[in-house]
Design a protein around this motif. Sequence first.
Motif, mmCIF file in Angstrom:
data_model
loop_
_atom_site.group_PDB
_atom_site.id
_atom_site.type_symbol
_atom_site.label_atom_id
_atom_site.label_comp_id
_atom_site.label_asym_id
_atom_site.label_seq_id
_atom_site.Cartn_x
_atom_site.Cartn_y
_atom_site.Cartn_z
ATOM 1 N N LEU A 257 0.799 -1.225 0.000
ATOM 2 C CA LEU A 257 0.000 0.000 0.000
ATOM 3 C C LEU A 257 0.834 1.278 0.000
ATOM 4 N N GLY A 258 1.857 1.356 0.866
ATOM 5 C CA GLY A 258 2.469 2.625 1.212
ATOM 6 C C GLY A 258 3.509 3.209 0.283
ATOM 7 N N ARG A 259 4.373 2.375 -0.249
ATOM 8 C CA ARG A 259 5.459 2.926 -1.060
ATOM 9 C C ARG A 259 5.973 1.854 -2.026
ATOM 10 N N PRO A 260 6.653 2.248 -3.089
ATOM 11 C CA PRO A 260 7.071 1.300 -4.122
ATOM 12 C C PRO A 260 7.908 0.128 -3.611
ATOM 13 N N ASP A 261 8.760 0.357 -2.607
ATOM 14 C CA ASP A 261 9.650 -0.708 -2.130
ATOM 15 C C ASP A 261 9.121 -1.431 -0.892
ATOM 16 N N GLU A 262 7.886 -1.161 -0.495
ATOM 17 C CA GLU A 262 7.356 -1.709 0.749
ATOM 18 C C GLU A 262 7.335 -3.235 0.772
ATOM 19 N N ASP A 263 6.844 -3.856 -0.290
ATOM 20 C CA ASP A 263 6.737 -5.312 -0.317
ATOM 21 C C ASP A 263 6.758 -5.767 -1.769
#
Length: 191
Positions: free
Chosen positions: A19-25
Amino acid sequence: MRSISATMFMTLDGVVQGLGRPDEDTRGGFTHGGWGAAYNDEVLGAEMGKGMAQSGAMLFGRRTWEDFIGVWASATDGNPFSTHMNAARKYVVSSSLADAGAWENSVLLRNVDDVAALDEELSIIGSAALVRSLHAAGLIDVYTLVIHPLTLGTGARLFDGPAPVTEFELTSSVTTPKGVIVATYGRVTSR
């Protein structure tokens, strides 16, 4: 009395990953990280603030707990979310962590049975794998689904595999100006 509520940010097609940022998961080659940022607004912030204002401890899976450490543990921005996250008692469920000392007020639990043994109000933000395990054990009492008006086609979903039949009833809902639906469901204990 133990009560567990889970807040899950998801797309219309049920994706809960990144959800939060491009590299989150990026597990599984997921390339759509950061999909939720365009939908933030004051109404969504206020709804999430209501959840933060409730009493109780927080419950995390290992991956989410470690990710939140990077965002919240050293935050000194005066943001009320930062203050809440750092002050709250935090339980992290992990069979691989050696200890939970990396973030103040954290307690290490080893498995779902350890969660079941707790006798307090617990809230989960994210941690889809943990939520699936707790749901399978019949331990989730309330879901707040934050449904974003987009589909991604790929990514981890809230219920990737079989889930036990459990009935929930809608207890509240809010639609934000950007089309996000915040729907809260409580488990039906008897009919």
